[in-house]
Enzyme design. Sequence first.
Site, PDB file in Angstrom:
ATOM      1  N   ASP A   2       6.592  29.960 -11.213  1.00  0.00           N
ATOM      2  CA  ASP A   2       6.930  31.265 -11.195  1.00  0.00           C
ATOM      3  C   ASP A   2       7.906  31.259 -10.079  1.00  0.00           C
ATOM      4  O   ASP A   2       8.084  30.599  -9.308  1.00  0.00           O
ATOM      5  CB  ASP A   2       5.877  32.580 -10.796  1.00  0.00           C
ATOM      6  CG  ASP A   2       6.291  33.524 -11.444  1.00  0.00           C
ATOM      7  OD1 ASP A   2       7.171  33.941 -11.829  1.00  0.00           O
ATOM      8  OD2 ASP A   2       5.325  34.529 -10.938  1.00  0.00           O
ATOM      9  N   HIS A  19      15.811  28.788 -14.461  1.00  0.00           N
ATOM     10  CA  HIS A  19      14.988  27.708 -15.503  1.00  0.00           C
ATOM     11  C   HIS A  19      15.380  26.446 -15.610  1.00  0.00           C
ATOM     12  O   HIS A  19      14.516  25.471 -15.492  1.00  0.00           O
ATOM     13  CB  HIS A  19      15.119  28.487 -16.829  1.00  0.00           C
ATOM     14  CG  HIS A  19      14.447  29.737 -16.830  1.00  0.00           C
ATOM     15  ND1 HIS A  19      13.264  30.140 -16.296  1.00  0.00           N
ATOM     16  CD2 HIS A  19      14.969  30.923 -17.662  1.00  0.00           C
ATOM     17  CE1 HIS A  19      12.911  31.333 -16.614  1.00  0.00           C
ATOM     18  NE2 HIS A  19      13.986  32.019 -17.308  1.00  0.00           N
ATOM     19  N   LEU A 113      -1.406  10.063 -17.512  1.00  0.00           N
ATOM     20  CA  LEU A 113      -1.524  11.400 -17.112  1.00  0.00           C
ATOM     21  C   LEU A 113      -1.424  12.273 -18.456  1.00  0.00           C
ATOM     22  O   LEU A 113      -0.467  12.043 -19.222  1.00  0.00           O
ATOM     23  CB  LEU A 113      -0.398  11.927 -16.133  1.00  0.00           C
ATOM     24  CG  LEU A 113      -0.335  13.363 -16.042  1.00  0.00           C
ATOM     25  CD1 LEU A 113      -0.961  14.201 -15.154  1.00  0.00           C
ATOM     26  CD2 LEU A 113       1.313  13.675 -15.306  1.00  0.00           C
TER      27      LEU A 113
HETATM   28  C1  IPE Z   1       9.079  31.381 -14.455  1.00  0.00           C
HETATM   29  O1  IPE Z   1       9.947  32.184 -13.676  1.00  0.00           O
HETATM   30  C2  IPE Z   1       9.469  30.827 -15.853  1.00  0.00           C
HETATM   31  C3  IPE Z   1       8.764  31.560 -17.062  1.00  0.00           C
HETATM   32  C4  IPE Z   1       7.884  32.645 -17.046  1.00  0.00           C
HETATM   33  C5  IPE Z   1       9.284  30.866 -18.333  1.00  0.00           C
HETATM   34  P1  IPE Z   1      10.328  33.887 -13.932  1.00  0.00           P
HETATM   35  O2  IPE Z   1      11.228  33.653 -15.201  1.00  0.00           O
HETATM   36  O3  IPE Z   1       9.139  34.260 -14.293  1.00  0.00           O
HETATM   37  O4  IPE Z   1      10.767  33.882 -12.652  1.00  0.00           O
HETATM   38  P2  IPE Z   1      10.775  35.456 -11.746  1.00  0.00           P
HETATM   39  O5  IPE Z   1       9.333  35.771 -11.674  1.00  0.00           O
HETATM   40  O6  IPE Z   1      11.484  36.337 -12.604  1.00  0.00           O
HETATM   41  O7  IPE Z   1      11.389  35.267 -10.364  1.00  0.00           O
HETATM   42 MG    MG Z   2       7.867  35.568 -13.053  1.00  0.00          MG
END
Ligand code: IPE
Ligand code: MG
Length: 222
Positions: A2, A19, A113
Site C-alpha cells: 500500500d 505502481h 519460494l
Molecule cells: C497500492 O497502492 C497498490 C494497489 C492497491 C494496486 P495504492 O494505489 O492503494 O496507493 P495509495 O493508498 O493511494 O497511496
Molecule cells: Mg491504498
Amino acid sequence: MDGNGRWAHGKGLERLNGHERGAEAVRDCVKGCRELGVEYLTLYAFSTENWKRPKAEVMGLMKLLERFISKELPELNAQGVRLQTIGRTSDLPESTRAALSGAIESTAANTGLTLVLALSYSSRVEIVDAVQSLAREVQAGRLNPAAIDEAAIARHLYTRDYPDPELLIRTSGEMRLSNFLLWQLSYTEFYITDTLWPDFRKDDLYEAVRAFGKRQRRFGGI
Ligand code: IPE
Ligand code: MG
C-alpha cells in the site's frame, strides 16, 4: 502493498508511476525472501474493491503486471520461484490471464519460494466460495454437516495448499486488514510500517523479520 498513490503524489508524479516503482519493491523483496529462506510470500496486488478505480488506472495495473511477468520470468525461474495466484482471476483481462497462466506453468516445478499473487481477491468472497462448495458436497451426500470442522473449511479456501502466514507486513501505516486473508491471519503477527510500498526494500523486509523474531507467539496459551 500500500502507498503507491501517495508515493507518486508526494513526488508530483502520476499514480501509475507509483505502481511502476512498486514493482521494483516486489523484485527486491522476492530476492530478500530467497536470501532469508522464506517459503511462501503472498502479495496483495489487486482487491475486488480495486475494480472501482478509474479504468485507466486498472488497465495500467494490468499492463504493468503483464510487463512485470514477461520481464521477470527468467529471473523468477533462476531463483527457483514458483508463481501462483489466489482470487477470482477469471475477472482479469484475457491478456493478463494468459501471461499469468504461462508463468504459473513455466515455474510450476520450482521449489525455492512460492510467490502467491492475490488478484481480484476478497477474503469474504473466498469464504462465500468455500461455503458454497461445502454446501454442494453436503447436497450431493458426500459430506456430513457434522464433519465440517476448521480443517474442512481451510481445505475449501483458495489457500488450501499453503500454510497460514506467520507474518503480515502492511506498508503506508494503514491499520486495517482490507479484506485480506481474514481466516488465515487468525494467529499471524502484524508488522505495520509507515514506509510507502514503492520505498520498501529488502532491508525493510529484514527489519520486519527481525521484529517478528522477537515476538512471543503463544497461540492463546501461556
Ligand atoms: C497500492 O497502492 C497498490 C494497489 C492497491 C494496486 P495504492 O494505489 O492503494 O496507493 P495509495 O493508498 O493511494 O497511496
Ligand atoms: Mg491504498
